[in-house]
Design an enzyme around this catalytic site. Structure first.
Site, PDB file in Angstrom:
ATOM      1  N   HIS A   1       7.217 -25.425  12.896  1.00  0.00           N
ATOM      2  CA  HIS A   1       8.604 -25.875  12.760  1.00  0.00           C
ATOM      3  C   HIS A   1       8.860 -27.203  13.491  1.00  0.00           C
ATOM      4  CE1 HIS A   1       8.907 -21.915  11.243  1.00  0.00           C
ATOM      5  NE2 HIS A   1       9.152 -21.289  12.375  1.00  0.00           N
TER       6      HIS A   1
ATOM      7  N   LYS B   1      16.206 -25.502   6.158  1.00  0.00           N
ATOM      8  CA  LYS B   1      17.509 -25.652   6.818  1.00  0.00           C
ATOM      9  C   LYS B   1      18.132 -26.973   6.373  1.00  0.00           C
ATOM     10  CE  LYS B   1      16.115 -23.017  10.893  1.00  0.00           C
ATOM     11  NZ  LYS B   1      16.950 -21.855  11.144  1.00  0.00           N
TER      12      LYS B   1
ATOM     13  N   LYS C   1      11.653 -19.229  24.613  1.00  0.00           N
ATOM     14  CA  LYS C   1      12.467 -18.020  24.452  1.00  0.00           C
ATOM     15  C   LYS C   1      13.153 -17.731  25.786  1.00  0.00           C
ATOM     16  CE  LYS C   1      10.045 -15.970  20.617  1.00  0.00           C
ATOM     17  NZ  LYS C   1      10.945 -16.112  19.474  1.00  0.00           N
TER      18      LYS C   1
ATOM     19  N   ASP D   1       7.681 -23.020   5.385  1.00  0.00           N
ATOM     20  CA  ASP D   1       8.092 -23.233   6.771  1.00  0.00           C
ATOM     21  C   ASP D   1       9.611 -23.175   6.720  1.00  0.00           C
ATOM     22  OD1 ASP D   1       9.112 -24.619   9.122  1.00  0.00           O
ATOM     23  OD2 ASP D   1       7.009 -25.077   9.529  1.00  0.00           O
ATOM     24  N   HIS D   2      10.187 -22.110   7.221  1.00  0.00           N
ATOM     25  CA  HIS D   2      11.613 -21.907   6.931  1.00  0.00           C
ATOM     26  C   HIS D   2      12.506 -22.978   7.566  1.00  0.00           C
ATOM     27  CE1 HIS D   2      11.975 -19.756  10.823  1.00  0.00           C
ATOM     28  NE2 HIS D   2      13.267 -19.945  10.718  1.00  0.00           N
TER      29      HIS D   2
ATOM     30  N   GLU E   1      15.746 -20.472  22.270  1.00  0.00           N
ATOM     31  CA  GLU E   1      16.251 -19.187  21.767  1.00  0.00           C
ATOM     32  C   GLU E   1      16.691 -18.354  22.950  1.00  0.00           C
ATOM     33  OE1 GLU E   1      14.155 -17.296  18.214  1.00  0.00           O
ATOM     34  OE2 GLU E   1      12.581 -18.329  19.290  1.00  0.00           O
TER      35      GLU E   1
ATOM     36  N   ARG F   1       0.816  -1.221   0.000  1.00  0.00           N
ATOM     37  CA  ARG F   1       0.000   0.000   0.000  1.00  0.00           C
ATOM     38  C   ARG F   1       0.849   1.270   0.000  1.00  0.00           C
ATOM     39  NH1 ARG F   1      -3.708  -1.367   4.902  1.00  0.00           N
ATOM     40  NH2 ARG F   1      -1.603  -1.822   5.594  1.00  0.00           N
TER      41      ARG F   1
ATOM     42  N   ASP G   1       3.550 -20.370  17.629  1.00  0.00           N
ATOM     43  CA  ASP G   1       4.630 -19.703  16.901  1.00  0.00           C
ATOM     44  C   ASP G   1       5.691 -20.692  16.408  1.00  0.00           C
ATOM     45  OD1 ASP G   1       6.055 -17.317  16.045  1.00  0.00           O
ATOM     46  OD2 ASP G   1       7.456 -17.719  17.666  1.00  0.00           O
TER      47      ASP G   1
ATOM     48  N   LYS H   1       3.892 -18.294   7.209  1.00  0.00           N
ATOM     49  CA  LYS H   1       3.212 -18.637   8.446  1.00  0.00           C
ATOM     50  C   LYS H   1       2.825 -17.359   9.192  1.00  0.00           C
ATOM     51  CE  LYS H   1       5.462 -19.221  12.396  1.00  0.00           C
ATOM     52  NZ  LYS H   1       6.415 -18.386  13.113  1.00  0.00           N
TER      53      LYS H   1
HETATM   54  C1  BG6 Z   1       9.916 -17.841  13.581  1.00  0.00           C
HETATM   55  C2  BG6 Z   1       9.225 -17.453  14.849  1.00  0.00           C
HETATM   56  O1  BG6 Z   1       9.073 -18.623  12.775  1.00  0.00           O
HETATM   57  O2  BG6 Z   1      11.102 -18.578  13.890  1.00  0.00           O
HETATM   58  C3  BG6 Z   1      10.155 -16.639  15.743  1.00  0.00           C
HETATM   59  O3  BG6 Z   1       8.071 -16.681  14.541  1.00  0.00           O
HETATM   60  C4  BG6 Z   1      11.444 -17.379  15.970  1.00  0.00           C
HETATM   61  O4  BG6 Z   1       9.531 -16.361  16.992  1.00  0.00           O
HETATM   62  C5  BG6 Z   1      12.043 -17.846  14.647  1.00  0.00           C
HETATM   63  O5  BG6 Z   1      12.331 -16.496  16.625  1.00  0.00           O
HETATM   64  C6  BG6 Z   1      13.228 -18.759  14.905  1.00  0.00           C
HETATM   65  O6  BG6 Z   1      13.852 -19.071  13.701  1.00  0.00           O
HETATM   66  P1  BG6 Z   1      15.379 -19.545  13.665  1.00  0.00           P
HETATM   67  O7  BG6 Z   1      15.612 -19.908  12.251  1.00  0.00           O
HETATM   68  O8  BG6 Z   1      16.188 -18.367  14.128  1.00  0.00           O
HETATM   69  O9  BG6 Z   1      15.502 -20.684  14.622  1.00  0.00           O
END
Ligand code: BG6
Length: 510
Positions: A247, A189, A348, A184-185, A223, A47, A242, A155
């Site tokens: 993941h 990996k 976290k 889904d990242h 984390e 936008r 989350d 996501k």
């Molecule tokens: C994201 C979450 O999908 O993955 C975050 O929304 C998280 O909260 C992150 O910090 C962690 O990704 P990675 O690749 O750093 O482990």
């Protein structure tokens, strides 16, 4: 290698953080690696009112996320890359019709020879995914009769089972399932994909990969950071939504699945769905009480620094009951895994950032040597997803000297030892796969729904259960005091350090 056809990538939400932070750097790396097709364009849309040049400056030439590259003398290549970028305003609202966008896409397509092949990447809030899909379809932009059309969605995919089902149905009204790529990242990996290779390209692990030899499976995702600037989003989400539903469930499915008959995307995804469907769903309050722990970090003093508690974070309700720590014990109801407990946690503000899978093997059924500290000395296969990526096998060796004193030794492999190999970032890998139409590392509709089916009753219990508790843990420790209560007997969590071989073994065999 698969072929990457000429194409255009159209990013919705292009002025947002994800585009500059992840997508553009990943595309730049693909450009440097010569992975982009000859005719390629990136069209950003959102936008915000931006010109092509404003967009190039924002996400490339003046981007804080590419600053290092600029400073390291990549100026010329960055400039060349930025010429692949274009921008088109969507108007005041994503719900408006996309006539202007279509015209721009078609004129770029004509000028640049992208052959009518378009990927639409939705880096927007999920509540507008369906309206975007609808508007694209109304302009015939989902119709792949003259070039292929794909849709990538970020996501979170749904907030619970019902909303995920609605979203699936909504998107499938306008795009075919084969055109939809749910990112889904974690699947991008390298080390997550290596789970498949470790299991199915070796003959030494798979025969042991079952209830006869495995005592339990442990997965940790920790984390060190808190919720950072995402308090507003996170407070409506929590650790289970989350990280766990997506993941970690993806990692679980790769550990649990049966061997696929080939490496074809649908074969692998079929097995993953079967795996997720075999997780025992917990509905009973007593079972949920005994097998789930949720907690929140509270303020603490760490190395002379005061760390805020979760409820004091910006955007978080001061009375919030959203979990920043989730630990779940569960079983898998199938032939292979009967009675093998799985312990999975994510949190976290832990002491370090680490993700790993630990396969704990059963001890020998008859102990010939001193059995002191058996759980300490059990055989473990540790698959380190990040950092210090690698694999470690722990096994017993004899301590030199009289008698048979057993110590534990490490056999290890580190990805960092593959110095010649450039390991692609998760987004780089996933974008390239989508550009080539390979959906193996993308989640299918039924996969996402199966994960929600498992997670939904836990969320429901945590929100409405009678005896549900919220524990606290100081920022910088391994969770609440009772976090070991999920285990019975002599086991507990392996609290891993930053390095894969963090605990002193007897020797390291390189
Ligand atoms: C994201 C979450 O999908 O993955 C975050 O929304 C998280 O909260 C992150 O910090 C962690 O990704 P990675 O690749 O750093 O482990």
């Amino acid at each position: 290698m698969n072929r990457t056809e000429n194409q255009m990538l159209i990013i919705f939400g292009a002025s947002g953080d994800l585009t500059a932070r992840k997508l553009i750097p990943a595309l730049y790396d693909l450009y440097l690696g010569d992975f982009l097709p000859e005719n390629f364009a990136i069209l950003g849309t959102s936008r915000s009112e931006l010109s092509d040049e404003d967009f190039r400056e924002k996400v490339v030439t003046k981007s804080p996320y590419l600053k290092d590259r600029l400073e390291n003398g990549d100026k010329k290549r960055l400039r060349e890359f930025s010429n692949l970028l274009y921008y088109q305003d969507i108007g005041g609202d994503y719900a408006e019709h996309y006539g202007g966008l279509k015209e721009r896409i078609e004129s770029l397509n004509r000028d640049l020879g992208t052959q009518g092949n378009y990927i639409f990447y939705l880096s927007t809030p999920p509540n507008i995914y369906e309206i975007i899909a609808k508007n694209l379809a109304e302009q015939s932009l989902s119709d792949d009769s003259e070039g292929w059309r794909r849709l990538i969605v970020e996501k979170p995919f749904g907030y619970d089972l019902k909303s995920a089902q609605e979203l699936n149905r909504g998107l499938q009204r306008y795009f075919k399932e084969s055109q939809i790529f749910r990112i889904d990242h974690y699947l991008g990996k390298e080390t997550v994909q290596n789970l498949l290779v470790t299991r199915f390209a070796n003959s030494i692990f798979e025969p042991l990969w079952n209830r006869h030899f495995i005592h339990h499976v442990e997965i940790t995702n920790a984390e060190q950071v808190g919720v950072e600037k995402r308090g507003g989003y996170y407070d409506k989400s929590g650790a289970l939504r989350d990280m766990f539903q997506n993941h970690l469930m993806q990692i679980v499915s790769l550990v649990v699945m049966e061997p696929p008959i080939s490496d074809q995307p649908e074969e692998i995804r079929n097995e993953k769905v079967k795996a997720l469907k075999s997780l025992r769903i917990m509905n009973d309050e007593k079972v949920l009480f005994e097998n789930t722990i949720r907690a929140q970090y509270v303020a603490s003093n760490l190395n002379g620094q005061t760390i805020k508690g979760y409820r004091e974070e910006q955007g978080v309700d001061p009375e919030s009951t959203t979990e920043t720590y989730a630990a779940i014990k569960f079983y898998v109801d199938n032939w292979r895994w009967k009675d093998v407990p799985f312990f999975v946690r994510t949190a976290k503000r832990m002491p370090t950032k680490v993700t790993e899978v630990v396969i704990h093997f059963k001890g020998p059924h008859h102990h010939i040597f001193s059995s002191a500290g058996v759980s300490e000395k059990d055989n473990k296969l540790i698959i380190r997803i990040q950092p210090d990526e690698g694999i470690l096998l722990k096994f017993g060796v004899k301590v030199p000297g009289q008698g048979f004193k057993v110590e534990r030794a490490n056999l290890d492999f580190y990805y960092s030892s593959l110095v010649e190999t450039n390991v692609m970032s998760a987004y780089e890998r996933l974008l390239l796969d989508a550009m080539q139409g390979d959906a193996t590392l993308y989640a299918r509709a039924d996969e996402v729904e199966a994960a929600w089916e498992f997670v939904d009753p836990i969320l429901d219990y945590w929100n409405n259960g009678r005896d549900v508790r919220m524990y606290g843990y100081s920022a910088g420790v391994w969770g609440p005091l009772n976090s070991g209560d999920l285990f019975d007997g002599s086991y507990s969590w392996r609290n891993p350090g930053e390095n894969l071989a963090d605990d002193p073994g007897f020797c390291v065999i390189c």
